[in-house]
Design an enzyme around this catalytic site. Structure first.
Site, PDB file in Angstrom:
ATOM      1  N   ILE A  60       0.821  -1.223   0.000  1.00  0.00           N
ATOM      2  CA  ILE A  60       0.000   0.000   0.000  1.00  0.00           C
ATOM      3  C   ILE A  60       0.849   1.265   0.000  1.00  0.00           C
ATOM      4  CG2 ILE A  60      -1.985  -1.090   1.101  1.00  0.00           C
ATOM      5  CD1 ILE A  60      -1.053   0.035   3.764  1.00  0.00           C
ATOM      6  N   GLY A  61       2.155   1.109   0.052  1.00  0.00           N
ATOM      7  CA  GLY A  61       3.017   2.284   0.042  1.00  0.00           C
ATOM      8  C   GLY A  61       4.475   1.879  -0.033  1.00  0.00           C
ATOM      9  N   GLY A 112       8.440   3.750   0.647  1.00  0.00           N
ATOM     10  CA  GLY A 112       9.220   4.912   1.035  1.00  0.00           C
ATOM     11  C   GLY A 112      10.687   4.718   0.710  1.00  0.00           C
ATOM     12  N   GLY A 117      11.767   1.608   3.094  1.00  0.00           N
ATOM     13  CA  GLY A 117      10.983   0.410   3.317  1.00  0.00           C
ATOM     14  C   GLY A 117       9.705   0.386   2.516  1.00  0.00           C
ATOM     15  N   VAL A 118       9.015  -0.751   2.612  1.00  0.00           N
ATOM     16  CA  VAL A 118       7.747  -0.960   1.921  1.00  0.00           C
ATOM     17  C   VAL A 118       6.655  -1.155   2.964  1.00  0.00           C
ATOM     18  CG1 VAL A 118       6.516  -2.377   0.237  1.00  0.00           C
ATOM     19  CG2 VAL A 118       8.996  -2.079   0.032  1.00  0.00           C
ATOM     20  N   VAL A 119       5.464  -0.599   2.702  1.00  0.00           N
ATOM     21  CA  VAL A 119       4.343  -0.709   3.633  1.00  0.00           C
ATOM     22  C   VAL A 119       3.306  -1.658   3.044  1.00  0.00           C
ATOM     23  CG1 VAL A 119       2.576   0.538   4.924  1.00  0.00           C
ATOM     24  CG2 VAL A 119       4.766   1.646   4.444  1.00  0.00           C
ATOM     25  N   LYS A 172       5.157  -1.837   8.200  1.00  0.00           N
ATOM     26  CA  LYS A 172       6.298  -1.200   7.546  1.00  0.00           C
ATOM     27  C   LYS A 172       7.470  -2.165   7.613  1.00  0.00           C
ATOM     28  CE  LYS A 172       9.253   2.921   7.808  1.00  0.00           C
ATOM     29  NZ  LYS A 172       9.512   4.191   8.544  1.00  0.00           N
ATOM     30  N   ASP A 214      10.707  15.960   9.340  1.00  0.00           N
ATOM     31  CA  ASP A 214      10.338  15.521   7.991  1.00  0.00           C
ATOM     32  C   ASP A 214       8.834  15.686   7.771  1.00  0.00           C
ATOM     33  OD1 ASP A 214      10.830  14.596   5.440  1.00  0.00           O
ATOM     34  OD2 ASP A 214      10.710  12.479   5.979  1.00  0.00           O
TER      35      ASP A 214
END
Length: 487
Positions: free
Chosen positions: A194-195, A197, A200-202, A217, A313
């Site tokens: 679903i995401g 970054g 990492g990957v979510v 995450k 951030d």
């Protein structure tokens, strides 16, 4: 009698001046010096700096006005006495009558020159101050020599705490908590992505333990630095008290079998929300909804600051929205306690305050980043500001930002919104508003907009009741249209 009265009057003026000096300027200095001397009990007995400081202040009490202050005065007196002593027996001695006394006294008082007295007083004060200041400087140098080594050691310990002990403790907390969580709740089942970054990957997760739905995450730290950053993110997110404007971390699991066991993956389990603010703006979130999310972001950042943390951030993709389109702050990967910030340059380029590049900054960098985020809220789109699109790369962007480059005013942006965002991205951090003031300004903007909408609806109803043409939009049609910030 005259000299005695002068001494008393001058001393009174000088002492009152010194008392003002003591009350207004030297109190804090004295307390600091006493504290340093208390810490230095093991050193041999030497001249105390505080004693030397007291001698400087006491110099005014030691000023005396004597007959030496007026040479003509003593000369006149001696001349009259000489006349008395050298009087010959066969000559008539001078008569010491009232008239003669008054004349001599008048000459003596006339010879008490103001300028000579002032020079005498100034000379005495200067002489005593110089002597006292030399003693103070000597004692201060000795105190500095004894404590300079301690300051170096304190800075060394502080650096070691930030670079070694804190990450090590955070990593131990991550490992121990992960062992407990996997024992109690097992490995989470990762669903669709679903995401994604930078680190990492979510993935989605239907449920894990008592939490549903969840987001996972997944991060594979490539080196010790990333391990430390991830462990600290876990520590700060896990240990701050729960708050409705912060995405809370529910647990963690370390998958030691990931990649054949060569590089373990860390799975951070948190609440799953609907979308991020970037996606919401692209999908056409209305103006009031965007303003409400802005207020939510400010509330979350105020809370982090109250816990001594700086996010560092703040951006659209780090603000998640729930089913009711209320905002929550996520991704505390760069979050640090203000006291432990190392001055490292972190963040997303367009949201980074100019002082970040100097390495010396405080929590006002979050205010700057919010100002850029609020620009997108007011613009109603996710395209780069035109001013930033002119920059070919991030280095050119950073140089331009340091020279004062900022986004242009969005189309249809009200003056209230424009003033607020300009205040947030001020180049001088001390001139940026506090988040408490930002929250008040945002709520005033919301109230003003709602009053305008209510008045607009009221006038529309009046026109309809008076038989106006049905060509005008209905109130429901008007509400469904996205209204720009200025309206």
């Amino acid at each position: 009698m005259v000299l005695g009265r002068l001494n008393h009057a001058v001393a009174g003026k000088l002492v009152s001046s010194v008392d003002i000096l003591r009350d207004s300027y030297t109190g804090t200095l004295t307390r600091c010096l006493e504290s340093l001397e208390t810490l230095d009990r093991d050193s041999p007995e030497e001249a105390k700096t505080t004693d030397a400081l007291k001698q400087i202040l006491n110099a005014a009490y030691q000023v005396e006005i004597t007959v030496r202050s007026s040479s003509s005065f003593i000369k006149n007196l001696l001349e009259k006495m000489k006349q008395l002593v050298q009087s010959m027996p066969w000559k008539a001695p001078p008569v010491i009558c009232r008239e003669w006394k008054e004349k001599v006294a008048e000459e003596m008082l006339g010879n008490l020159s103001e300028s000579r007295l002032a020079r005498s007083i100034s000379s005495q004060i200067k002489e005593r101050l110089n002597k006292s200041h030399e003693q103070f400087s000597s004692a201060l140098r000795q105190l500095e020599m004894r404590h300079s080594g301690r300051l170096d050691k304190i800075e060394e310990h502080r650096l070691k705490l930030r670079k070694v002990h804190a990450p090590r403790l955070a990593k131990m907390a991550l490992e121990s908590t992960s062992l407990r969580d996997v024992t109690l709740f097992g490995m989470p089942h990762m669903g669709r992505e679903i995401g994604r970054g930078q680190y990492g990957v979510v993935y989605s997760c239907d449920s894990w333990g008592s939490h549903s739905p969840c987001a996972i995450k997944s991060v594979v730290p490539p080196d010790d630095k990333h391990w430390n950053d991830l462990a600290l993110e876990f520590f700060y997110t896990k240990n701050i008290p729960e708050h409705p404007r912060i995405v809370m971390l529910r647990g963690s699991v370390i998958d030691y079998m990931y990649g054949g066991g060569t590089s373990p993956a860390v799975l951070l389990i948190m609440d799953r929300l609907q979308k991020d603010l970037y996606t919401a703006i692209k999908q056409g979130l209305d103006w009031v909804g965007r303003l409400q999310v802005s207020i939510d972001v400010v509330e979350g950042l105020r809370y982090l600051h109250s816990q001594g943390l700086v996010h560092r951030d703040v951006k659209l993709k780090n603000v998640l929205l729930d089913r009711d389109n209320r905002g929550r702050i996520t991704d505390l990967g760069f979050c640090k306690p203000e006291a432990m910030m190392s001055g490292s340059i972190v963040g997303t380029p367009i949201h980074m305050a100019p002082e970040l590049f100097t390495g010396h900054y405080d929590n006002s960098v979050d205010v700057y980043a919010f100002g850029i985020l609020f620009w997108y809220v007011c613009a109603g789109h996710v395209r780069l500001p035109s001013a930033f699109e002119q920059c070919a790369n991030k280095d050119q962007l950073w140089q331009s930002v340091k020279k004062g480059l900022r986004p242009e005013q969005p189309v249809n942006c009200s003056e209230d919104c424009w003033t607020l965002m300009k205040g947030c991205w001020e180049g001088d951090p001390s001139r940026r508003p506090f988040f408490g003031d930002v929250e008040v300004s945002l709520k005033n903007i919301v109230e003003k907009y709602k009053r305008k909408m209510a008045n607009s609806k009221g006038s529309g109803s009046d026109r309809k009741s008076r038989g106006h043409s049905p060509r005008h939009k209905s109130s429901s049609q008007y509400r469904s249209k996205q209204i720009p910030a200025s309206r």
